[in-house]
Enzyme design. Structure first.
Site, short mmCIF file in Angstrom:
data_model
loop_
_atom_site.label_atom_id
_atom_site.label_comp_id
_atom_site.label_asym_id
_atom_site.label_seq_id
_atom_site.Cartn_x
_atom_site.Cartn_y
_atom_site.Cartn_z
N CYS A 75 -40.19 -11.10 -30.62
CA CYS A 75 -41.18 -12.12 -30.25
C CYS A 75 -40.57 -13.35 -29.57
O CYS A 75 -40.94 -13.70 -28.45
CB CYS A 75 -41.94 -12.57 -31.49
SG CYS A 75 -42.85 -11.24 -32.31
N HIS A 134 -42.08 -19.12 -30.01
CA HIS A 134 -41.93 -18.31 -31.22
C HIS A 134 -42.66 -18.88 -32.42
O HIS A 134 -43.20 -18.15 -33.26
CB HIS A 134 -40.45 -18.12 -31.59
CG HIS A 134 -40.28 -17.26 -32.80
ND1 HIS A 134 -39.82 -17.74 -34.01
CD2 HIS A 134 -40.56 -15.95 -33.02
CE1 HIS A 134 -39.80 -16.77 -34.90
NE2 HIS A 134 -40.24 -15.68 -34.33
#
Length: 489
Positions: A75, A134
């Site tokens: 991610c 993130h």
């Protein structure tokens, strides 16, 4: 009619014309929707079982990129490449916290920290809701800590907003269950999925939708173009969604992976033990490279994933409906992007974190007002190409030295770029995707270090054919090494 009346009418006409010209020349807004762990498991990408009507309609109204690949299958690092337009330059750039390491504590530089910062510098009002970088809500703090006021991207946002609901922090909400608890508070003694007897706002993505709709109504009144980034959490684990989305499916009709076995001719170091899934301690089975999960459990997990996709599809539908209702669709670029793919039992794995196709291929759909309707782009596109592409659509000059290349010439059919390639990085390896092949090189001692897959004959990457195709490997290796930047030397 006397002269004074004529003069007044002329003045009104000039003012009206001026307002009209101003409206027509207003730079386009951008509505950017990032969906966590969303692979190309959508109707518009050919899945005939999943229910994704709103995203499918967006693809019909805009451009579907059928060969979009992320640069890193995790991610934080994938989002960093998106935001900066840059591929990794060291192993640190494969970490989820790379944005915090390189941008969070920096003073503002001449070069923009992200494409959002670049938009802000060029007159855009920038708003973030949810997970764009993130961090779950844009602020830096640990999973078990209270929210902080330290922004992950200190220079990019005019506004950061989030509704924590009953979970009280972004990370609690990210891993949240319908009763207000979360993976952390329950010490991982949870299942990796939940069928919640709740409405859409019983999970946080429904609250994000409400907040986004409210924000669109505020932005409608703004005299500046806007960038609105919305980051949805599902279908990231845990696969939690309201019961009504589970009820859309007959579990027995959900297919299991067409390639559920470990590929032939690879070292197990290229794979993983599904640790993210197995971290949910009350799962009925543990996934392993030694033994696949049962077909029954595989269908349960895929059912849960499908329910989450349908839940998010409905949230996107509500936002797009409001965009249209407000008339903002006439001058708003809409982007739906998945931050990477996910192995749903493919190659005997559950999760991302590989440089196989299933972890690297993700949705990219872009709708540009009054242009490119119902267009499918087969050329290879990387995530780093999104930054320069959006800037060209907005007529904003690029900063120097981006790795990405604008996709607009492809949309204009001025350059079909059939020789495009995509670079992806993870597990001490680089993977090169061409229109036909995936060549992967691992910088490790365990053999084989070279893997080659022919997507014309083996789209599921079930057999490494590098030993039998040395000429193809020799031709592609120099192209792959161009993407190394001494990361693995």
């Amino acid at each position: 009619m006397n002269k004074s009346n004529i003069a007044i009418l002329v003045l009104i006409g000039i003012l009206f014309s001026s307002c009209t010209m101003k409206k027509e020349t207003m730079p386009p807004n951008i509505l950017f929707i990032a969906v966590d762990d969303l692979r190309t498991e959508l109707g518009c990408y050919g899945n005939t079982v999943i229910k994704s009507p709103n995203i499918d309609q967006l693809a019909h109204d805009g451009v579907l990129f059928s060969n979009h690949f992320v640069n890193v299958p995790t991610c934080g690092a994938s989002r960093h490449s998106l935001l900066t337009g840059m591929r990794p330059i060291s192993k640190d750039y494969l970490r989820n916290d790379i944005t915090e390491l390189t941008l969070t504590n920096k003073q503002e530089q001449d070069a923009p920290e992200t494409f959002i910062h670049h938009l802000k510098r060029n007159g855009y009002h920038t708003v973030g809701i949810g997970k764009i970088s993130h961090s779950a809500d844009g602020y830096i703090y640990g999973y078990n800590e209270a929210p902080s006021t330290k922004q992950e991207l200190p220079n990019s946002w005019d506004e950061l907003d989030f509704d924590y609901g009953k979970w009280k922090s972004g990370w609690n909400a990210f891993f949240g269950y319908a009763n207000g608890e979360n993976r952390q508070s329950l010490k991982r003694q949870v299942k990796p999925y939940e069928k919640g007897v709740v409405n859409d706002t019983g999970y946080v993505d429904g609250l994000t939708t409400k907040l986004a709709i409210s924000k669109l109504n505020q932005l409608k009144k703004s005299s500046k173009p806007f960038f609105l980034g919305i980051g949805f959490f599902r279908p990231h684990l845990p696969f939690n969604a309201p019961k009504k989305y589970w009820d859309l499916y007959d579990r027995d009709s959900i297919p299991i992976s067409p390639n559920p076995m470990i590929p032939e001719g690879v070292n197990l170091k290229s794979l993983h033990e599904s640790g993210e899934l197995n971290g949910y301690k009350l799962g009925e089975e543990k996934a392993s490279l030694n033994h696949p999960v049962s077909e029954q459990y595989a269908r349960t997990l895929r059912h849960a994933y499908y329910a989450c996709v349908s839940y998010i599809d409905n949230q996107i539908g509500h936002i797009l409906k409001e965009l249209n209702k407000l008339g903002l669709d006439k001058n708003t670029i809409v982007v739906v992007w998945g931050d990477h793919g996910w192995h749903l039992g493919d190659q005997q794995m559950w999760g991302k974190h590989t440089i196989f196709e299933n972890a690297l291929k993700s949705p990219l759909i872009i709708k540009v007002p009054n242009k490119y309707k119902s267009k499918s782009v087969n050329s290879i596109i990387e995530t780093v190409d999104i930054y320069p592409g959006l800037m060209e659509l907005c007529n904003i000059k690029l900063p120097d030295s981006l790795d990405g290349k604008s996709f607009v010439s492809i949309l204009e059919q001025k350059n079909m770029q059939t020789d495009n390639v995509a670079y992806s990085y993870y597990r001490d390896g680089i993977s090169l995707r061409t229109n036909r092949y995936r060549l992967t090189k691992y910088y490790r001692k365990e053999e084989p270090t070279i893997e080659l897959y022919d997507h014309n004959s083996d789209p599921f990457e079930s057999k490494n054919i590098s030993n039998d195709n040395k000429e193809i490997v020799e031709k592609l290796i120099p192209i792959l090494e161009k993407g190394n930047k001494e990361i693995f030397y």
